[in-house]
Design an enzyme around this catalytic site. Structure first.
Site, mmCIF file in Angstrom:
data_model
loop_
_atom_site.group_PDB
_atom_site.id
_atom_site.type_symbol
_atom_site.label_atom_id
_atom_site.label_comp_id
_atom_site.label_asym_id
_atom_site.label_seq_id
_atom_site.Cartn_x
_atom_site.Cartn_y
_atom_site.Cartn_z
ATOM 1 N N CYS A 16 0.833 -1.208 0.000
ATOM 2 C CA CYS A 16 0.000 0.000 0.000
ATOM 3 C C CYS A 16 0.871 1.263 0.000
ATOM 4 C CB CYS A 16 -0.976 -0.043 1.181
ATOM 5 S SG CYS A 16 -2.391 1.068 0.991
ATOM 6 N N HIS A 27 -3.636 -5.163 0.976
ATOM 7 C CA HIS A 27 -3.035 -5.623 2.232
ATOM 8 C C HIS A 27 -3.068 -7.151 2.317
ATOM 9 C CE1 HIS A 27 -2.435 -1.781 4.359
ATOM 10 N NE2 HIS A 27 -3.467 -1.367 3.638
ATOM 11 N N GLU A 73 -1.630 -8.983 4.435
ATOM 12 C CA GLU A 73 -1.511 -9.455 5.817
ATOM 13 C C GLU A 73 -2.849 -9.625 6.523
ATOM 14 O OE1 GLU A 73 -1.101 -4.905 6.146
ATOM 15 O OE2 GLU A 73 -0.772 -6.506 4.680
ATOM 16 N N SER A 86 3.639 -10.575 38.335
ATOM 17 C CA SER A 86 2.304 -10.043 38.596
ATOM 18 C C SER A 86 1.296 -11.149 38.848
ATOM 19 C CB SER A 86 1.835 -9.202 37.400
ATOM 20 O OG SER A 86 1.647 -10.033 36.269
ATOM 21 N N GLY A 87 1.672 -12.381 38.562
ATOM 22 C CA GLY A 87 0.735 -13.493 38.651
ATOM 23 C C GLY A 87 0.177 -13.887 37.304
ATOM 24 N N GLY A 88 0.480 -13.093 36.254
ATOM 25 C CA GLY A 88 -0.004 -13.393 34.914
ATOM 26 C C GLY A 88 0.930 -14.312 34.152
ATOM 27 N N VAL A 89 0.491 -14.741 32.977
ATOM 28 C CA VAL A 89 1.266 -15.667 32.156
ATOM 29 C C VAL A 89 2.574 -15.037 31.700
ATOM 30 C CG1 VAL A 89 1.286 -16.988 29.994
ATOM 31 C CG2 VAL A 89 -0.805 -16.870 31.360
#
Length: 513
Positions: free
Chosen positions: A86, A172, A174, A226-229
């Site tokens: 583009c 595009h 993608e 933080s306890g997250g993944v």
């Protein structure tokens, strides 16, 4: 990022397209490593990176406007294949002597192109559906170029200079709406750039561990858990790289999900034999957040306080120089770059105080969420931990809209636990990308038993996605939603209404704040 010499790399230059992250995403799906860099990157930097190919992204600018984004034209003389998408095609046309002008009307949406069989369209049908999004058009191609696709609205839907291996497409490839977009990108990456596609999480780990060891040396690192993944994967990766030089600080800020704190200590402290310091900072955070309702201010306060807590803990340790965070690729783009406006600051990339005494280590900041999960599995983290729900650093602080109070946190904590339990019981954990409850600053009239109530409304957010860049609301069966709603209203105090969020991203973000 400095890559190992043997690592194949496709370099994507950013001109501000909302789809630029998707380009890197699609290429990585082919097993080829790809990075997004600013369009102002120097020729020397490109040579040092030694990419197998360069892709110029789309963007909102017009190439003929003053101050529009551009590149060093020497890029076309490096002998490296180039694909302009583009705006990237329009810029290539202008810089190499062609002509671009504003179209009579903006072309946005699906279009049919007629493609010729060549390297870019090899093995693909002549007629195919693509996704257009542009307001300028090429009216004259540079010398040495040929047309390889046209459409009813333009004679130059795709062009090539086969001798110099320079290509341009006005659409595009993608985005999912382009019928054979992945095939076209694969042709560019495999046929034109001759990439073998050997990038895996296994060699990512090898490269990243070596980088961490070289940078850290014999010094020490604090990892913000933080306890997250994301932060959990970072902690395990760092522990694999530097062992006991890593100290994890798990800040229990009182904004965690139900049972989160004990789970982190049990699974990672004991399970992986990691040194984790648990800090009870609930009162400290709640005092700072008292009376604050603006979401950006809440994020900044939580981000700042996180770092100050680390600073306090680090002062008790000796020789700590680095702070590790679980920043993702999507975190970085959503906080804005030179070419993209800030949507919202992210807790990992915004809110850091200027006097912070640590150097940052962000080993997964080039990975998407699903890649982080693959990385976690490769590192030996159990699947049930890797597939836990994404959880932002500010925690429930951004799932309570408006001012945060203990009572409101308890409503979100309990309702979220019910939601997760039902989703798990119904076997929907892998079908829904992310799901959680929020507490809007809304109260409404209800009737419970024989009494009038005026209580809180709980919102359910559940989305399907691949990488978090875009998402759609999950089509959960009505009976399951009814079960969730009934349990929340009956089991969570001060809730008399449950609503379901049916907006996609965009226009909404996944989190409400």
């Amino acid at each position: 990022m400095e890559m190992a010499k043997e690592q194949e790399l496709i370099l994507v230059l950013d001109f501000g397209s909302q789809y630029n992250q998707l380009i890197t995403r699609r290429i990585r799906e082919m097993g080829v490593y790809s990075e997004l860099h600013d369009h102002e990157i120097s020729i020397e930097e490109i040579k040092k990176m030694n990419p197998k190919g360069i892709i110029l992204s789309g963007g909102p600018n017009s190439v003929y406007e003053e101050g529009s984004f551009t590149i060093d034209p020497e890029i076309y003389n490096l002998g490296i294949p180039v694909l302009g998408i583009c705006y990237g095609m329009q810029l290539t046309t202008k810089l190499l002597g062609g002509k671009v002008e504003r179209a009579n009307e903006r072309e946005y949406g699906k279009a049919i192109i007629n493609a010729k069989s060549d390297e870019l369209f090899a093995g693909l049908p002549a007629e195919q559906t693509v996704w257009m999004s542009h307001s300028d058009k090429v009216i004259e191609i540079p010398e040495g170029f040929e047309v390889i696709a046209d459409s009813p609205s333009t004679d130059y839907a795709a062009i090539e200079d086969k001798k110099r291996r320079i290509y341009g497409v006005q659409f595009h490839p993608e985005v999912r709406h382009t019928e054979y977009g992945n095939d076209l990108l694969n042709n560019f990456v495999r046929r034109v750039c001759e990439c073998k596609g050997q990038w895996t999480m296994e060699n990512f780990i090898e490269i990243e561990i070596e980088k961490i060891r070289q940078r850290v040396g014999d010094r020490r690192v604090l990892c913000a858990m933080s306890g997250g993944v994301d932060s959990s994967v970072v902690a395990v990766l760092l522990h694999k790289a530097i062992g006991d030089q890593l100290t994890c600080i798990f800040v229990d800020h009182g904004l965690l999900r139900k049972g989160e704190g004990d789970m982190v200590m049990e699974q990672f402290g004991e399970g992986f034999n990691m040194n984790i310091i648990r800090v009870n900072a609930k009162d400290r955070f709640m005092n700072k957040l008292k009376g604050v309702s603006d979401p950006e201010q809440k994020r900044k306060i939580i981000g700042n306080e996180f770092v100050y807590v680390f600073d306090d803990e680090a002062s008790k340790l000796k020789g700590v120089d680095f702070l590790a965070q679980g920043t993702l690729y999507t975190d970085v783009i959503e906080s804005g770059t030179k070419t993209a406006q800030t949507i919202k600051s992210h807790h990992n990339v915004g809110g850091l105080p200027e006097d912070m005494e640590f150097e940052l280590i962000e080993p997964i900041n080039t990975l998407f969420k699903d890649e982080v999960r693959k990385l976690g599995i490769e590192l030996g983290i159990p699947e049930h931990l890797v597939w836990r729900q994404p959880f932002p650093g500010p925690g429930l602080g951004i799932r309570v809209l408006g001012e945060i109070t203990e009572d409101k946190l308890e409503i979100v904590r309990e309702s979220d636990a019910i939601l997760r339990q039902v989703i798990r019981e119904e076997g929907l954990e892998r079908e829904i990308w992310q799901y959680f409850t929020v507490l809007p600053n809304i109260q409404s009239v209800g009737v419970m038993g024989d009494y009038r109530t005026y209580d809180h409304t709980v919102g359910i957010r559940a989305v399907t996605s691949i990488d978090g860049m875009t998402s759609d609301f999950a089509r959960i069966d009505w009976e399951v939603l009814q079960k969730i709603s009934s349990r929340i209203v009956n089991e969570v105090d001060h809730v008399n209404r449950v609503v379901y969020d049916i907006t996609s991203k965009p226009p909404s973000t996944i989190e409400w704040e």
